[in-house]
Design a protein around this motif. Structure first.
Motif, PDB file in Angstrom:
ATOM      1  N   THR A   8      25.075 -15.671  20.976  1.00 54.49           N
ATOM      2  CA  THR A   8      24.505 -17.060  21.214  1.00 54.49           C
ATOM      3  C   THR A   8      25.765 -17.661  21.631  1.00 54.49           C
ATOM      4  OG1 THR A   8      23.921 -18.147  18.964  1.00 54.49           O
ATOM      5  CG2 THR A   8      22.250 -15.787  20.803  1.00 54.49           C
ATOM      6  N   PRO A   9      25.017 -19.002  22.486  1.00 52.64           N
ATOM      7  CA  PRO A   9      25.786 -19.930  22.708  1.00 52.64           C
ATOM      8  C   PRO A   9      26.412 -20.877  21.444  1.00 52.64           C
ATOM      9  CG  PRO A   9      24.198 -20.272  24.495  1.00 52.64           C
ATOM     10  CD  PRO A   9      24.199 -19.080  23.824  1.00 52.64           C
ATOM     11  N   GLU A  10      25.339 -21.080  20.224  1.00 53.07           N
ATOM     12  CA  GLU A  10      25.412 -21.427  19.358  1.00 53.07           C
ATOM     13  C   GLU A  10      26.675 -20.311  18.589  1.00 53.07           C
ATOM     14  OE1 GLU A  10      22.826 -20.392  20.409  1.00 53.07           O
ATOM     15  OE2 GLU A  10      21.423 -22.642  20.991  1.00 53.07           O
ATOM     16  N   GLY A  11      26.427 -19.496  18.330  1.00 49.55           N
ATOM     17  CA  GLY A  11      27.186 -18.789  17.690  1.00 49.55           C
ATOM     18  C   GLY A  11      28.726 -18.845  17.619  1.00 49.55           C
ATOM     19  N   TYR A  12      28.892 -18.834  19.285  1.00 47.57           N
ATOM     20  CA  TYR A  12      30.101 -19.210  19.995  1.00 47.57           C
ATOM     21  C   TYR A  12      30.320 -20.552  18.790  1.00 47.57           C
ATOM     22  CZ  TYR A  12      33.294 -18.610  23.279  1.00 47.57           C
ATOM     23  OH  TYR A  12      35.428 -19.296  23.478  1.00 47.57           O
ATOM     24  N   LYS A  13      29.870 -21.056  19.187  1.00 45.28           N
ATOM     25  CA  LYS A  13      30.187 -22.617  18.687  1.00 45.28           C
ATOM     26  C   LYS A  13      30.584 -22.754  17.760  1.00 45.28           C
ATOM     27  CE  LYS A  13      30.576 -27.584  20.029  1.00 45.28           C
ATOM     28  NZ  LYS A  13      31.648 -27.817  19.051  1.00 45.28           N
ATOM     29  N   GLN A  14      29.915 -22.070  16.753  1.00 45.11           N
ATOM     30  CA  GLN A  14      30.107 -22.142  15.131  1.00 45.11           C
ATOM     31  C   GLN A  14      31.646 -21.912  14.573  1.00 45.11           C
ATOM     32  OE1 GLN A  14      26.913 -20.008  13.514  1.00 45.11           O
ATOM     33  NE2 GLN A  14      25.998 -22.229  13.272  1.00 45.11           N
ATOM     34  N   ILE A  15      32.392 -20.881  15.647  1.00 45.44           N
ATOM     35  CA  ILE A  15      33.511 -20.208  14.972  1.00 45.44           C
ATOM     36  C   ILE A  15      34.113 -20.942  15.966  1.00 45.44           C
ATOM     37  CG2 ILE A  15      34.914 -18.575  16.231  1.00 45.44           C
ATOM     38  CD1 ILE A  15      32.722 -16.342  16.275  1.00 45.44           C
ATOM     39  N   GLU A  16      34.200 -21.795  17.370  1.00 45.08           N
ATOM     40  CA  GLU A  16      35.048 -22.702  17.621  1.00 45.08           C
ATOM     41  C   GLU A  16      35.120 -24.027  16.826  1.00 45.08           C
ATOM     42  OE1 GLU A  16      34.578 -23.042  22.858  1.00 45.08           O
ATOM     43  OE2 GLU A  16      33.093 -23.546  21.461  1.00 45.08           O
ATOM     44  N   ASP A  17      34.005 -24.401  16.071  1.00 43.32           N
ATOM     45  CA  ASP A  17      34.261 -25.513  15.419  1.00 43.32           C
ATOM     46  C   ASP A  17      35.294 -25.303  14.011  1.00 43.32           C
ATOM     47  OD1 ASP A  17      32.440 -27.035  16.590  1.00 43.32           O
ATOM     48  OD2 ASP A  17      31.502 -26.595  15.877  1.00 43.32           O
ATOM     49  N   GLU A  18      35.161 -23.802  13.344  1.00 43.37           N
ATOM     50  CA  GLU A  18      35.663 -23.330  12.384  1.00 43.37           C
ATOM     51  C   GLU A  18      37.457 -23.212  12.555  1.00 43.37           C
ATOM     52  OE1 GLU A  18      36.758 -21.721   8.410  1.00 43.37           O
ATOM     53  OE2 GLU A  18      35.464 -23.159   9.811  1.00 43.37           O
ATOM     54  N   ILE A  19      37.928 -23.092  13.960  1.00 42.75           N
ATOM     55  CA  ILE A  19      38.588 -22.995  14.314  1.00 42.75           C
ATOM     56  C   ILE A  19      39.601 -24.542  14.880  1.00 42.75           C
ATOM     57  CG2 ILE A  19      40.649 -22.372  16.326  1.00 42.75           C
ATOM     58  CD1 ILE A  19      38.680 -20.025  16.527  1.00 42.75           C
ATOM     59  N   ALA A  20      38.902 -25.481  14.655  1.00 40.79           N
ATOM     60  CA  ALA A  20      38.801 -26.839  15.221  1.00 40.79           C
ATOM     61  C   ALA A  20      39.312 -27.016  13.681  1.00 40.79           C
ATOM     62  CB  ALA A  20      38.039 -26.924  15.483  1.00 40.79           C
ATOM     63  N   ARG A  21      39.038 -26.780  12.688  1.00 38.52           N
ATOM     64  CA  ARG A  21      38.978 -27.046  11.415  1.00 38.52           C
ATOM     65  C   ARG A  21      40.152 -26.342  10.567  1.00 38.52           C
ATOM     66  NH1 ARG A  21      38.160 -25.518   6.498  1.00 38.52           N
ATOM     67  NH2 ARG A  21      37.849 -22.992   6.679  1.00 38.52           N
ATOM     68  N   LEU A  22      40.242 -25.478  10.461  1.00 37.21           N
ATOM     69  CA  LEU A  22      41.500 -25.265  10.266  1.00 37.21           C
ATOM     70  C   LEU A  22      43.174 -25.539  10.755  1.00 37.21           C
ATOM     71  CD1 LEU A  22      40.430 -21.119  10.214  1.00 37.21           C
ATOM     72  CD2 LEU A  22      41.404 -22.782   8.771  1.00 37.21           C
ATOM     73  N   LYS A  23      42.961 -25.911  12.291  1.00 40.11           N
ATOM     74  CA  LYS A  23      43.758 -25.921  12.751  1.00 40.11           C
ATOM     75  C   LYS A  23      43.728 -27.181  12.439  1.00 40.11           C
ATOM     76  CE  LYS A  23      43.792 -23.825  17.435  1.00 40.11           C
ATOM     77  NZ  LYS A  23      43.510 -23.826  18.935  1.00 40.11           N
ATOM     78  N   LYS A  24      42.738 -28.368  12.031  1.00 45.58           N
ATOM     79  CA  LYS A  24      42.787 -30.013  11.422  1.00 45.58           C
ATOM     80  C   LYS A  24      43.945 -29.456  10.205  1.00 45.58           C
ATOM     81  CE  LYS A  24      40.377 -33.791  10.420  1.00 45.58           C
ATOM     82  NZ  LYS A  24      38.780 -33.997  10.414  1.00 45.58           N
ATOM     83  N   GLY A  25      43.516 -29.138   9.705  1.00 51.11           N
ATOM     84  CA  GLY A  25      44.247 -28.908   8.336  1.00 51.11           C
ATOM     85  C   GLY A  25      45.541 -28.220   8.402  1.00 51.11           C
ATOM     86  N   ARG A  26      45.849 -27.826   8.709  1.00 55.98           N
ATOM     87  CA  ARG A  26      47.359 -27.632   9.406  1.00 55.98           C
ATOM     88  C   ARG A  26      48.341 -28.159   9.049  1.00 55.98           C
ATOM     89  NH1 ARG A  26      50.669 -25.062  13.990  1.00 55.98           N
ATOM     90  NH2 ARG A  26      51.566 -23.432  13.268  1.00 55.98           N
ATOM     91  N   PRO A  27      48.812 -29.426   9.517  1.00 56.33           N
ATOM     92  CA  PRO A  27      49.693 -30.257   9.122  1.00 56.33           C
ATOM     93  C   PRO A  27      49.486 -30.431   7.410  1.00 56.33           C
ATOM     94  CG  PRO A  27      48.522 -31.102  11.214  1.00 56.33           C
ATOM     95  CD  PRO A  27      47.942 -29.417  10.340  1.00 56.33           C
ATOM     96  N   ARG A  28      48.641 -29.873   6.876  1.00 58.56           N
ATOM     97  CA  ARG A  28      48.775 -30.426   5.529  1.00 58.56           C
ATOM     98  C   ARG A  28      49.398 -28.533   4.694  1.00 58.56           C
ATOM     99  NH1 ARG A  28      45.334 -28.677   1.290  1.00 58.56           N
ATOM    100  NH2 ARG A  28      43.886 -27.509   2.693  1.00 58.56           N
ATOM    101  N   ARG A  29      48.694 -28.458   5.372  1.00 58.05           N
ATOM    102  CA  ARG A  29      50.189 -26.583   4.787  1.00 58.05           C
ATOM    103  C   ARG A  29      50.508 -26.719   4.928  1.00 58.05           C
ATOM    104  NH1 ARG A  29      45.371 -23.240   3.621  1.00 58.05           N
ATOM    105  NH2 ARG A  29      42.868 -23.803   3.716  1.00 58.05           N
ATOM    106  N   ILE A  30      51.582 -26.955   6.024  1.00 57.77           N
ATOM    107  CA  ILE A  30      52.617 -26.701   6.498  1.00 57.77           C
ATOM    108  C   ILE A  30      53.433 -27.860   5.637  1.00 57.77           C
ATOM    109  CG2 ILE A  30      54.355 -27.966   8.036  1.00 57.77           C
ATOM    110  CD1 ILE A  30      53.308 -26.610  10.366  1.00 57.77           C
ATOM    111  N   LYS A  31      53.164 -28.662   5.305  1.00 56.26           N
ATOM    112  CA  LYS A  31      53.535 -30.053   3.960  1.00 56.26           C
ATOM    113  C   LYS A  31      53.941 -29.346   2.334  1.00 56.26           C
ATOM    114  CE  LYS A  31      52.447 -34.303   6.035  1.00 56.26           C
ATOM    115  NZ  LYS A  31      52.252 -35.403   5.797  1.00 56.26           N
TER     116      LYS A  31
END
Length: 109
Positions: A8-31
């Motif tokens: 569903t479009p809602e399920g697709y959006k949830q996965i997009e949001d999870e990827i965005a969350r992972l990308k947002k935390g990436r700089p901290r993980r790199i440090k």
């Protein structure tokens, strides 16, 4: 042949949001990884990489479908295939690797 998972479009959006969350935390993980490497730990952040890769594949091989509010099952796994287009109160036989079993649809939302 490529198999597309229906979503569903809602399920697709949830996965997009999870990827965005992972990308947002990436700089901290790199440090954290850089600090560990400075101390001699050469392990990599495979959890992050695998999660992002898995979620990205889910989006790449997804067919977005609109759901209908007609009281019938619209899509799903092999179990969903057995009850596809059936209504509440219907009993169907599911053919599974371990053998057949019966399911009764109690409610469709």
């Amino acid at each position: 042949m490529v198999y597309f998972q229906k979503m569903t479009p809602e399920g697709y959006k949830q996965i997009e949001d999870e990827i965005a969350r992972l990308k947002k935390g990436r700089p901290r993980r790199i440090k954290i990884l850089q600090a560990a490497r400075a101390l001699g730990d050469l392990s990599e952040n495979t959890e992050y990489t695998e999660a992002k890769r898995y979620l990205g594949k889910q989006l790449k091989y997804t067919e977005i479908v609109e759901t209908k509010d007609d009281g019938k099952v619209s899509f799903g796994s092999p179990l969903g295939q057995a009850i596809m287009k059936k209504e509440a109160g219907t009993t169907s036989t599911v053919e599974a690797p371990a053998g057949e079993y019966k399911v009764t649809i109690v409610e469709v939302k």
